[in-house]
Write an enzyme that holds these catalytic residues in place. Sequence first.
Site, PDB file in Angstrom:
ATOM      1  CG  ASN A  39      -0.418  -0.121   2.527  1.00 46.86           C
ATOM      2  OD1 ASN A  39       0.611  -0.763   2.717  1.00 46.86           O
ATOM      3  ND2 ASN A  39      -1.062   0.481   3.516  1.00 46.86           N
ATOM      4  CB  ILE A  40       1.676   3.692  -2.240  1.00 47.08           C
ATOM      5  CG1 ILE A  40       2.584   2.504  -2.581  1.00 47.08           C
ATOM      6  CG2 ILE A  40       2.435   5.020  -2.348  1.00 47.08           C
ATOM      7  CD1 ILE A  40       3.113   2.499  -4.002  1.00 47.08           C
ATOM      8  CD  GLU A  41      -1.550   4.853   4.468  1.00 49.91           C
ATOM      9  OE1 GLU A  41      -1.000   5.657   5.263  1.00 49.91           O
ATOM     10  OE2 GLU A  41      -2.264   3.911   4.832  1.00 49.91           O
ATOM     11  CB  CYS A  92      -5.323  -1.342  -1.435  1.00 49.45           C
ATOM     12  SG  CYS A  92      -6.631  -0.550  -0.506  1.00 49.45           S
ATOM     13  CD  GLU A 116      -5.456  -5.916  -1.079  1.00 49.87           C
ATOM     14  OE1 GLU A 116      -4.900  -4.796  -0.972  1.00 49.87           O
ATOM     15  OE2 GLU A 116      -6.187  -6.400  -0.202  1.00 49.87           O
ATOM     16  CB  CYS A 118     -10.946  -2.158   0.495  1.00 53.36           C
ATOM     17  SG  CYS A 118     -10.324  -1.486  -1.062  1.00 53.36           S
TER      18      CYS A 118
HETATM   19  N1  THU Z   1      -5.151  -1.542   2.758  1.00 54.27           N
HETATM   20  C1  THU Z   1      -4.593  -2.367   1.826  1.00 54.27           C
HETATM   21  O1  THU Z   1      -3.559  -2.048   1.236  1.00 54.27           O
HETATM   22  N2  THU Z   1      -5.206  -3.547   1.560  1.00 54.27           N
HETATM   23  C2  THU Z   1      -6.284  -4.025   2.242  1.00 54.27           C
HETATM   24  O2  THU Z   1      -6.737  -5.131   1.962  1.00 54.27           O
HETATM   25  C3  THU Z   1      -6.906  -3.213   3.293  1.00 54.27           C
HETATM   26  C4  THU Z   1      -6.386  -1.840   3.452  1.00 54.27           C
HETATM   27  C5  THU Z   1      -4.459  -0.289   3.081  1.00 54.27           C
HETATM   28  C6  THU Z   1      -5.125   0.971   2.623  1.00 54.27           C
HETATM   29  C7  THU Z   1      -4.515   1.983   3.589  1.00 54.27           C
HETATM   30  O3  THU Z   1      -3.248   2.377   3.098  1.00 54.27           O
HETATM   31  C8  THU Z   1      -4.314   1.186   4.863  1.00 54.27           C
HETATM   32  O4  THU Z   1      -4.338  -0.176   4.487  1.00 54.27           O
HETATM   33  C9  THU Z   1      -5.374   1.427   5.932  1.00 54.27           C
HETATM   34  O5  THU Z   1      -6.643   1.261   5.420  1.00 54.27           O
END
Ligand code: THU
Length: 129
Positions: A42-44, A53, A55, A86
């Site tokens: 995941n990259i925020e 996310c 995936e 998600c």
């Molecule tokens: N996130 C994912 O990368 N995959 C998931 O299946 C659930 C949530 C990430 C999104 C965000 O960066 C962090 O987790 C918190 O929601």
Amino acid sequence: MTESDLIAAARRARTFARAEFSSFEVGAALETSDGVIVSGCNIENATYGLSICAERVAMFKALSEGHRVFRRVAVVADTEAPTPPCGACRQILWEFGGDLEVILANLYRETGRHQLGDLLPLPFDKRLL
Ligand code: THU
């Protein structure tokens, strides 16, 4: 390529997560039909809303590298409870990966196993256009 290899790849991808805002680090690894593993984390970012996310990163990487058929995906987070994809990721995985096997794991063990079709009943996809 074993299932443990796939989970290990997702665990490794998780170590690259950019989760400065949520501190919730996730890794994913997709297996293609010819046994290649493509991983993502995941990259925020500071807007929050543009975060993506693990995936979807894995799927978009795989598609952009020419992979078209997939078998399964592993998703890893450092939690006791399973971390299922998600809603947005379910849609993208379904449209480009079909009824994948979804293996959920944490740093130590498997936490769940599902067919994507069970996680996304009554999907909207190109068959309905
Ligand atoms: N996130 C994912 O990368 N995959 C998931 O299946 C659930 C949530 C990430 C999104 C965000 O960066 C962090 O987790 C918190 O929601």
